[in-house]
Design a protein around this motif. Sequence first.
Motif, PDB file in Angstrom:
ATOM      1  N   PRO A 114       0.828  -1.217   0.000  1.00 32.99           N
ATOM      2  CA  PRO A 114       0.000   0.000   0.000  1.00 32.99           C
ATOM      3  C   PRO A 114       0.858   1.260   0.000  1.00 32.99           C
ATOM      4  CG  PRO A 114      -0.799  -1.577   1.623  1.00 32.99           C
ATOM      5  CD  PRO A 114       0.515  -2.103   1.138  1.00 32.99           C
ATOM      6  N   LEU A 115       0.385   2.277  -0.715  1.00 31.69           N
ATOM      7  CA  LEU A 115       1.074   3.556  -0.728  1.00 31.69           C
ATOM      8  C   LEU A 115       0.811   4.302   0.583  1.00 31.69           C
ATOM      9  CD1 LEU A 115       0.262   4.838  -4.337  1.00 31.69           C
ATOM     10  CD2 LEU A 115       2.452   3.946  -3.504  1.00 31.69           C
ATOM     11  N   ASN A 116       1.775   5.045   1.007  1.00 32.94           N
ATOM     12  CA  ASN A 116       1.628   5.896   2.197  1.00 32.94           C
ATOM     13  C   ASN A 116       1.153   7.269   1.743  1.00 32.94           C
ATOM     14  OD1 ASN A 116       1.721   6.889   4.806  1.00 32.94           O
ATOM     15  ND2 ASN A 116       3.929   7.305   4.739  1.00 32.94           N
ATOM     16  N   LEU A 117      -0.152   7.384   1.520  1.00 36.19           N
ATOM     17  CA  LEU A 117      -0.726   8.611   0.987  1.00 36.19           C
ATOM     18  C   LEU A 117      -1.135   9.547   2.119  1.00 36.19           C
ATOM     19  CD1 LEU A 117      -2.989   7.082  -1.800  1.00 36.19           C
ATOM     20  CD2 LEU A 117      -0.726   8.122  -2.065  1.00 36.19           C
ATOM     21  N   PRO A 118      -0.948  10.851   1.955  1.00 36.63           N
ATOM     22  CA  PRO A 118      -1.331  11.786   3.020  1.00 36.63           C
ATOM     23  C   PRO A 118      -2.845  11.896   3.128  1.00 36.63           C
ATOM     24  CG  PRO A 118      -0.634  12.986   1.063  1.00 36.63           C
ATOM     25  CD  PRO A 118      -0.358  11.542   0.793  1.00 36.63           C
ATOM     26  N   PRO A 119      -3.381  11.893   4.348  1.00 40.15           N
ATOM     27  CA  PRO A 119      -4.833  12.054   4.496  1.00 40.15           C
ATOM     28  C   PRO A 119      -5.285  13.501   4.372  1.00 40.15           C
ATOM     29  CG  PRO A 119      -3.815  11.797   6.655  1.00 40.15           C
ATOM     30  CD  PRO A 119      -2.706  11.639   5.641  1.00 40.15           C
ATOM     31  N   GLU A 120      -4.377  14.457   4.575  1.00 42.54           N
ATOM     32  CA  GLU A 120      -4.772  15.863   4.645  1.00 42.54           C
ATOM     33  C   GLU A 120      -5.275  16.369   3.294  1.00 42.54           C
ATOM     34  OE1 GLU A 120      -1.798  14.757   5.501  1.00 42.54           O
ATOM     35  OE2 GLU A 120      -1.736  14.957   7.694  1.00 42.54           O
ATOM     36  N   PRO A 121      -6.491  16.931   3.249  1.00 40.81           N
ATOM     37  CA  PRO A 121      -6.997  17.502   1.999  1.00 40.81           C
ATOM     38  C   PRO A 121      -6.073  18.553   1.402  1.00 40.81           C
ATOM     39  CG  PRO A 121      -8.777  17.255   3.577  1.00 40.81           C
ATOM     40  CD  PRO A 121      -7.518  16.932   4.308  1.00 40.81           C
ATOM     41  N   ALA A 122      -5.388  19.330   2.240  1.00 47.74           N
ATOM     42  CA  ALA A 122      -4.502  20.371   1.725  1.00 47.74           C
ATOM     43  C   ALA A 122      -3.390  19.786   0.861  1.00 47.74           C
ATOM     44  CB  ALA A 122      -3.904  21.172   2.875  1.00 47.74           C
ATOM     45  N   ALA A 123      -2.925  18.587   1.196  1.00 47.00           N
ATOM     46  CA  ALA A 123      -1.871  17.955   0.397  1.00 47.00           C
ATOM     47  C   ALA A 123      -2.398  17.580  -0.988  1.00 47.00           C
ATOM     48  CB  ALA A 123      -1.339  16.723   1.125  1.00 47.00           C
ATOM     49  N   TRP A 124      -3.610  17.072  -1.046  1.00 52.99           N
ATOM     50  CA  TRP A 124      -4.208  16.725  -2.337  1.00 52.99           C
ATOM     51  C   TRP A 124      -4.508  17.982  -3.147  1.00 52.99           C
ATOM     52  CZ3 TRP A 124      -4.418  11.787  -3.996  1.00 52.99           C
ATOM     53  CH2 TRP A 124      -4.257  10.783  -3.035  1.00 52.99           C
ATOM     54  N   TYR A 125      -4.953  19.031  -2.470  1.00 55.31           N
ATOM     55  CA  TYR A 125      -5.195  20.301  -3.160  1.00 55.31           C
ATOM     56  C   TYR A 125      -3.904  20.820  -3.771  1.00 55.31           C
ATOM     57  CZ  TYR A 125      -6.488  25.194  -3.867  1.00 55.31           C
ATOM     58  OH  TYR A 125      -6.709  26.424  -4.426  1.00 55.31           O
ATOM     59  N   GLN A 126      -2.823  20.743  -2.997  1.00 54.32           N
ATOM     60  CA  GLN A 126      -1.548  21.222  -3.494  1.00 54.32           C
ATOM     61  C   GLN A 126      -1.099  20.418  -4.716  1.00 54.32           C
ATOM     62  OE1 GLN A 126       1.800  20.647  -0.849  1.00 54.32           O
ATOM     63  NE2 GLN A 126       2.794  22.511  -1.584  1.00 54.32           N
ATOM     64  N   LEU A 127      -1.321  19.107  -4.694  1.00 54.47           N
ATOM     65  CA  LEU A 127      -0.949  18.263  -5.827  1.00 54.47           C
ATOM     66  C   LEU A 127      -1.728  18.657  -7.075  1.00 54.47           C
ATOM     67  CD1 LEU A 127       0.580  15.771  -6.914  1.00 54.47           C
ATOM     68  CD2 LEU A 127      -1.353  14.375  -6.137  1.00 54.47           C
ATOM     69  N   ALA A 128      -3.043  18.851  -6.930  1.00 55.28           N
ATOM     70  CA  ALA A 128      -3.860  19.241  -8.078  1.00 55.28           C
ATOM     71  C   ALA A 128      -3.481  20.620  -8.586  1.00 55.28           C
ATOM     72  CB  ALA A 128      -5.342  19.194  -7.707  1.00 55.28           C
TER      73      ALA A 128
END
Length: 296
Positions: A114-128
Amino acid sequence: MGKKGNSVSVALPETARLVVPVMAATGGSARSTVAHLLADELAAAADTVVLDLAPRLASPWHTWSGGDQVPGLAGLPPDQPLTRRRIRDAAAVRQAPAGQWGVLTDGREWHSAPLNLPPEPAAWYQLAAAGGWQAVVADTAHPIANDVLVARCSGSPSLTRAWCDLPFAVPILCAQATADGMQTLQQAVMVLHAEGLPLQRTVVVLAATADGRPPAVVRAAATMLSARTAAVVHLPHDPDIRANGMQAQPARIRARTRQAARELATAVLAAVRESFGDPLPDAPQPAPLPAVPAAV
């Protein structure tokens, strides 16, 4: 029914960014199907990406998107600098009735660690944002009411609130159009209301499990929710989607399903403009790093 029109006609400004977390109080609420149909429609108005937040073996996106043909999330190591090109190349591409959109998912084989993906929405926002997408549809995996209650009792941050607090976010709440689905949804809405979360810019999607008119309990709940949320959209039963998921051939998806998806996209765009302005303001940009003096 949605409160607004039924066509996606106005594109987002190039400098704007819309965030749409697709959430539910329980599994089996058509979150992924709603995210897919919404991305299909938003692709006509904005450069769109779907972020798959579910664990690999709990997600349908690998099958739907042909995710094993691109690096996917595994190709974006968190400890290395990422360019826009690298992020874009990691996304699978889906064709829409008008244009195309991207999917960032874990496309590896089932036996991969499994990937160690960040749960924080801000991290996903930053990626997008680093990928340059204008419309960000997040297919979340956490049960919202339980998440908010746990956060309230423990004093820890709530994922649901963090998604709602992102710039220019319009949450979507999904539920099955059944008596049990309505009870779970109404309970979740009470929890969100008690916590002061933004129901006024939240769109509700009620996914039918069979053909025919919605049951009386669903119609009554929809009437109540229409007064408390931005819009309520009824997603009709579609036998091909039920049988094949979103691998269904686009031509076989029912016209009324496409119409409901257009109503949903229109409701989302109307909600973001009513809440944040029309035209939508520019998306926030990262602050520049301070200059580092050269070593002597």
